[in-house]
Design an enzyme around this catalytic site. Sequence first.
Site, PDB file in Angstrom:
ATOM      1  N   CYS A 189      -5.953  10.241  -1.932  1.00 26.89           N
ATOM      2  CA  CYS A 189      -6.931   9.411  -2.653  1.00 26.89           C
ATOM      3  C   CYS A 189      -6.752   9.666  -4.151  1.00 26.89           C
ATOM      4  O   CYS A 189      -5.966  10.535  -4.567  1.00 26.89           O
ATOM      5  CB  CYS A 189      -8.350   9.754  -2.216  1.00 26.89           C
ATOM      6  SG  CYS A 189      -8.861  11.384  -2.762  1.00 26.89           S
TER       7      CYS A 189
ATOM      8  N   GLY B 135       0.850  -1.195   0.000  1.00 24.89           N
ATOM      9  CA  GLY B 135       0.000   0.000   0.000  1.00 24.89           C
ATOM     10  C   GLY B 135       0.876   1.232   0.000  1.00 24.89           C
ATOM     11  O   GLY B 135       2.102   1.139  -0.087  1.00 24.89           O
TER      12      GLY B 135
ATOM     13  N   CYS C 105      -6.540  10.096   3.147  1.00 25.34           N
ATOM     14  CA  CYS C 105      -6.156  11.213   2.280  1.00 25.34           C
ATOM     15  C   CYS C 105      -6.014  12.484   3.107  1.00 25.34           C
ATOM     16  O   CYS C 105      -6.915  12.839   3.874  1.00 25.34           O
ATOM     17  CB  CYS C 105      -7.200  11.396   1.180  1.00 25.34           C
ATOM     18  SG  CYS C 105      -6.836  12.827   0.128  1.00 25.34           S
TER      19      CYS C 105
ATOM     20  N   CYS D 216      -8.970  15.144   1.897  1.00 27.89           N
ATOM     21  CA  CYS D 216     -10.420  14.978   2.110  1.00 27.89           C
ATOM     22  C   CYS D 216     -10.779  13.916   3.143  1.00 27.89           C
ATOM     23  O   CYS D 216     -11.946  13.763   3.490  1.00 27.89           O
ATOM     24  CB  CYS D 216     -11.108  14.645   0.788  1.00 27.89           C
ATOM     25  SG  CYS D 216     -10.664  13.008   0.167  1.00 27.89           S
TER      26      CYS D 216
ATOM     27  N   MET E  52       2.434   5.014   1.479  1.00 26.35           N
ATOM     28  CA  MET E  52       3.019   5.436   2.759  1.00 26.35           C
ATOM     29  C   MET E  52       1.902   5.788   3.738  1.00 26.35           C
ATOM     30  O   MET E  52       0.830   6.225   3.337  1.00 26.35           O
ATOM     31  CB  MET E  52       3.936   6.646   2.552  1.00 26.35           C
ATOM     32  CG  MET E  52       5.301   6.257   2.019  1.00 26.35           C
ATOM     33  SD  MET E  52       6.358   7.692   1.815  1.00 26.35           S
ATOM     34  CE  MET E  52       6.669   8.152   3.508  1.00 26.35           C
ATOM     35  N   PHE E  53       2.152   5.604   4.994  1.00 23.71           N
ATOM     36  CA  PHE E  53       1.243   5.916   6.113  1.00 23.71           C
ATOM     37  C   PHE E  53       0.030   4.982   6.175  1.00 23.71           C
ATOM     38  O   PHE E  53      -0.951   5.287   6.845  1.00 23.71           O
ATOM     39  CB  PHE E  53       0.743   7.376   6.046  1.00 23.71           C
ATOM     40  CG  PHE E  53       1.827   8.376   5.833  1.00 23.71           C
ATOM     41  CD1 PHE E  53       2.699   8.707   6.867  1.00 23.71           C
ATOM     42  CD2 PHE E  53       2.000   8.996   4.595  1.00 23.71           C
ATOM     43  CE1 PHE E  53       3.713   9.641   6.670  1.00 23.71           C
ATOM     44  CE2 PHE E  53       3.009   9.914   4.395  1.00 23.71           C
ATOM     45  CZ  PHE E  53       3.868  10.245   5.425  1.00 23.71           C
ATOM     46  N   SER E  54       0.065   3.858   5.455  1.00 25.08           N
ATOM     47  CA  SER E  54      -1.124   2.994   5.430  1.00 25.08           C
ATOM     48  C   SER E  54      -1.067   1.884   6.480  1.00 25.08           C
ATOM     49  O   SER E  54      -1.944   1.015   6.511  1.00 25.08           O
ATOM     50  CB  SER E  54      -1.303   2.387   4.029  1.00 25.08           C
ATOM     51  OG  SER E  54      -0.209   1.544   3.712  1.00 25.08           O
TER      52      SER E  54
ATOM     53  N   ASP F   1      11.154  -5.030   5.975  1.00 29.84           N
ATOM     54  CA  ASP F   1      10.404  -3.775   5.820  1.00 29.84           C
ATOM     55  C   ASP F   1      10.942  -3.028   4.604  1.00 29.84           C
ATOM     56  O   ASP F   1      12.130  -3.121   4.287  1.00 29.84           O
ATOM     57  CB  ASP F   1      10.579  -2.921   7.085  1.00 29.84           C
ATOM     58  CG  ASP F   1       9.564  -1.796   7.166  1.00 29.84           C
ATOM     59  OD1 ASP F   1       8.426  -1.974   6.691  1.00 29.84           O
ATOM     60  OD2 ASP F   1       9.917  -0.721   7.713  1.00 29.84           O
ATOM     61  N   GLU F   2      10.080  -2.278   3.939  1.00 33.18           N
ATOM     62  CA  GLU F   2      10.473  -1.444   2.782  1.00 33.18           C
ATOM     63  C   GLU F   2      11.225  -2.259   1.725  1.00 33.18           C
ATOM     64  O   GLU F   2      12.283  -1.846   1.226  1.00 33.18           O
ATOM     65  CB  GLU F   2      11.351  -0.263   3.241  1.00 33.18           C
ATOM     66  CG  GLU F   2      10.733   0.611   4.312  1.00 33.18           C
ATOM     67  CD  GLU F   2       9.575   1.468   3.813  1.00 33.18           C
ATOM     68  OE1 GLU F   2       9.118   1.276   2.661  1.00 33.18           O
ATOM     69  OE2 GLU F   2       9.113   2.311   4.587  1.00 33.18           O
TER      70      GLU F   2
END
Length: 191
Positions: A182, A15, A148, A151, A17-19, A91-92
Site C-alpha cells: 500500500c 495495477g 499489502c 498490513c 503485481m499480484f493484483s 499479458d505483461e
Amino acid sequence: MVAPKMIPNLNLYVGPMFSGKSTRLLQQVDRYKFAKKDIVCFKPKMDNRYTQEGFIVTHGGNKVPCVLISTGQDILDFFKDKELPDAIAIDEAFMIDDIANVCLNFFYDKRIDVLVSTLDLSSSLSSFEEVCTLLGHATKIKKCKAVCTVCGSDASYTMRKDEFSNSDVIQVGGEDMYEARCLRHHSNIEI
Ligand code: ADP
Ligand code: MG
C-alpha cells in the site's frame, strides 16, 4: 445494404503485481472460448517466470497457451498468412516494445477486440509510456488492487525487495523479488 462495421473493444487490466490482472485476462479468454470466438494470446519472451514457456500463467497457477513475442511487430508477423481471430489477448504488455501502436492497429484498423494486462507503474513508481498511450484509447479500464503484504490493506504498488529497488530496468521476477504494498508501506513513498 452494407453490413455495419463491428465496434471493437480495447480492454485494459492494470495495477501492481499480484493484483489479479492475468487472472482477469484469462477469465475473459475463457468467455471468448465459451462463446466460440477465436482469441489468440501473446506474452513477452522475457517473462520466464514459473518456467511455463508458451503459457500465460497466473500467480494462482491458471494457464492458457500463448505465442511468445519480443515486439509488437511479432504480432503482425504472426498473422501475416493467417486469418484474423475475433480478439487478441496480451499479458505483461509493458515488457513488449512497440506494443501500443500495434494494439491500436488491431483495434482501429483491423477492428478486432484487444485485451491487455499490464503493470501501469514500475516498482520505482515511473509510468510506462506505451501503457499511458493505451489508457487514452481504451474502451474499458480495470484498475486492479493487490493486498499489502505488511498490513493487509489494498495495494496499488509493487515493491522490489532487493537493494536495486530504485532501478527502472525491467527485472522479471515473482514473490522472490517483488511484493504488493500500500502507499504507507512502499519504501519509495513517505506519507
Ligand atoms: P497479476 O497478473 O496482477 O500479477 P495474477 O492474476 O497472476 O496477478 O495473480 C493473482 C493472485 O496472486 C491472487 O489471486 C492471489 O492468489 C495471489 N497473490 C499472491 N500474493 C498476493 C497479494 N499480496 N495480494 C493479492 N493476491 C496475491
Ligand atoms: Mg500477471
